[in-house]
Design an enzyme around this catalytic site. Structure first.
Site, PDB file in Angstrom:
ATOM      1  N   ASP A 108       0.812  -1.303  -0.074  1.00 17.51           N
ATOM      2  CA  ASP A 108       0.001   0.168   0.029  1.00 17.51           C
ATOM      3  C   ASP A 108       0.856   1.277  -0.047  1.00 17.51           C
ATOM      4  OD1 ASP A 108      -1.830  -1.923   0.611  1.00 17.51           O
ATOM      5  OD2 ASP A 108      -2.243  -1.345   2.636  1.00 17.51           O
ATOM      6  N   GLU A 143     -10.684  -1.810   3.677  1.00 15.75           N
ATOM      7  CA  GLU A 143      -9.236  -1.161   4.104  1.00 15.75           C
ATOM      8  C   GLU A 143      -9.023   0.213   3.283  1.00 15.75           C
ATOM      9  OE1 GLU A 143      -6.454  -4.942   4.672  1.00 15.75           O
ATOM     10  OE2 GLU A 143      -6.620  -4.346   2.422  1.00 15.75           O
TER      11      GLU A 143
END
Length: 559
Positions: free
Chosen positions: A147, A310
């Protein structure tokens, strides 16, 4: 990734000094200790990816100074990773190592290859050794990346942090890596930004430019026994951070409680925080970035709930050609993507600083490829722009893609806005203007790194192929207003989940396609920003042939 190397890593070849550690002390079936006399900057740890992780506790003068997990080599070395041992300031270190592999398959610990190959050096080679290393996308110099985190712009510089494993090219040891850029294209690697501590490893989060206090503030998830939220402060524009001694600042009994996205909200004169909690988003307010007040939750019975939510983001955007503004809530989900694995969904609606209200019932995806996840935007971007980056992979196979020196890249930067179609409001995704500066000469020859612009009149088909018969087929169907990409005939032996055909709706007619090709990736956009599709490809040989049916293509070299 075109980058200047870290000063401590500026070498062309690996120079390993013959200062091997002493023979290990084997203490049991899975436990060993290794003493290291510190003579050089790095201890080069040999990695074998097929092995299980070994947990290494680094002990200096009787105190544990670092813990890490490394797939130490048993009978083959795939690559090395550097452990900075000079920074501990000790003449000698003790490595307390627990192996987690099955001894029936690994054999006796005393015979492991890692003891022989563990060496010291003052240098570490970061020269590219990968044929799939991307040319104009951000990648880490080495190690694993997922990420994007904490992105912000300040004083002419874009800062990109990212989930990083400095000790292997598979997920582990989550740390914030750091790169900087002046143009969103050419990135310079920086030292590690935020490292694990007693509260846990460092999961995803965000940074904000706190103008009132002339500082950059990072908020991130500390992932220990439970997931809690922590903050850190930077007085040098994000180059170094000091962790708040009152951490954690936000806790919960929820198992999945992570990925804080913070932004300043002028409309309420407070900080807002949106946080992923299970399959919901929680919204908070604060006046000082330390004390947070819960406001509301969002997500029940809306969107896709086939996986954990998320990496949220929340922003106010203009609606093209209307003078109106609405709010966009980004929600990344894994699994549950339209073609398996991870993907980015979004919601359009209103937000009053306390509660987000969605205006539609259908599930909407920001990118209809299989390799676009963890999408978030830069804080404080110039001209009020909302510039997004995504992780260009998929959790179904991210640990297995055919690279080893590094794994994963970020997407090209994309500007976000909103547009209307048939009475509904959708997210627009347009390649950022900085990508135009990459265009070189127009040519009719396909290369490994290029942009292809296809003028479309009605339906069109584009086929990229190589001499081995591998190909990627892309087609826009004007009657159904859909675009698809077929990568089933490209190299995919590393994962059964990799071959796929991805299909996207197009809200209107496509008049021009922009295709960004970079060694192992294809990103396709409607030039008007009404369709985006990102897919990895990994051809055994580069695609060197292009055929376009019912369309005119111009290929631009990338410079």
């Amino acid at each position: 990734m075109r980058t200047k190397r870290l000063l401590t890593m500026m070498v062309a070849t690996l120079v390993a000094i013959a200062t091997q550690a002493q023979a290990p002390q084997v203490l049991g079936k899975s436990h060993a200790m290794q003493r290291v006399e510190v003579k050089n900057h790095y201890l080069l740890l040999p990695v074998q990816e097929r092995e299980e992780n070994a947990t290494i506790r680094v002990v200096a003068a009787g105190s544990e100074v670092q813990t890490l997990n490394v797939r130490l080599a048993v009978d083959k070395v795939d690559y090395y990773v550097p452990l900075d041992i000079e920074r501990f300031g000790a003449k000698g270190l003790l490595l307390d190592i627990v192996f987690h592999g099955d001894r029936r398959f690994t054999g006796a610990m005393k015979d492991f290859l890692c003891w022989k190959e563990m060496k010291q050096s003052d240098e570490f080679d970061t020269a590219n050794r990968e044929r799939f290393r991307l040319v104009y996308h951000h990648t880490p110099l080495y190690g694993w990346m997922n990420d994007p985190n904490g992105m912000f712009y300040k004083d002419g510089v874009y800062h990109l942090y990212y989930q990083y494993n400095p000790y292997g090219s598979q997920w582990e040891n989550m740390t914030w890596g750091h790169s900087t850029s002046k143009d969103l294209i050419h990135w310079e690697a920086q030292p590690l930004a935020i490292e694990p501590d007693a509260l846990g490893t460092i999961f995803s989060g965000s940074c904000v430019v706190d103008k009132a206090n002339n500082q950059v503030v990072a908020m991130y998830t500390s992932a220990g026994r439970n997931q809690v939220q922590s903050v850190a402060f930077s007085k040098d524009n994000g180059m170094t951070f000091e962790k708040y001694d009152g951490n954690p600042v936000l806790v919960s009994k929820e198992e999945d409680f992570r990925d804080p996205k913070v932004f300043w909200n002028d409309e309420i004169n407070k900080w807002n925080l949106i946080l992923a909690v299970g399959q919901e988003m929680h919204i908070y307010t604060s006046i000082d970035l330390k004390d947070w007040h819960y406001e509301s939750s969002f997500g029940k019975e809306l969107g896709c709930h086939d996986g954990v939510w998320e990496c949220p983001d929340l922003m106010k955007l203009p609606v093209r050609g209307t003078g109106k503004h609405k709010w966009l809530l980004i929600c990344n989900i894994n699994p549950g993507g339209p073609f398996g694995g991870s993907a980015t969904q979004y919601f359009v609606g209103e937000f009053d600083g306390h509660k987000f209200t969605c205006e539609h019932k259908d599930t909407r995806w920001m990118d209809y490829g299989k390799d676009h996840y963890a999408t978030v935007t830069f804080d404080n971007a110039p001209d009020g722009r909302k510039i997004a980056l995504a992780w260009m992979s998929n959790w179904q196979y991210a640990n297995q893609v055919p690279t080893k020196q590094f794994r994963s890249a970020n997407s090209v930067p994309r500007d976000l806005d909103l547009f209307e179609h048939n009475g509904q409001t959708y997210c627009g995704v347009t390649p950022s203007k900085e990508l135009l500066a990459l265009r070189g000469k127009a040519t009719n020859k396909l290369s490994q790194a290029c942009e292809i612009v296809v003028d479309v009149k009605g339906s069109t088909e584009i086929v990229l192929s190589n001499p081995l018969g591998e190909q990627v087929v892309m087609k826009y169907d004007a009657s159904s207003r859909t675009f698809f990409m077929d990568r089933t005939r490209t190299y995919a032996s590393f994962s059964e989940a990799f071959p796929c055909v991805t299909t996207a709706p197009v809200y209107g007619d496509i008049h021009q396609l922009r295709l960004f090709i970079d060694r192992c990736s294809i990103e396709a956009f409607d030039a008007d920003g009404r369709m985006a599709m990102t897919n990895l490809v990994f051809p055994s040989e580069p695609y060197n042939n292009i055929k376009v049916k019912d369309g005119k293509a111009v290929i631009y070299t990338i410079e």
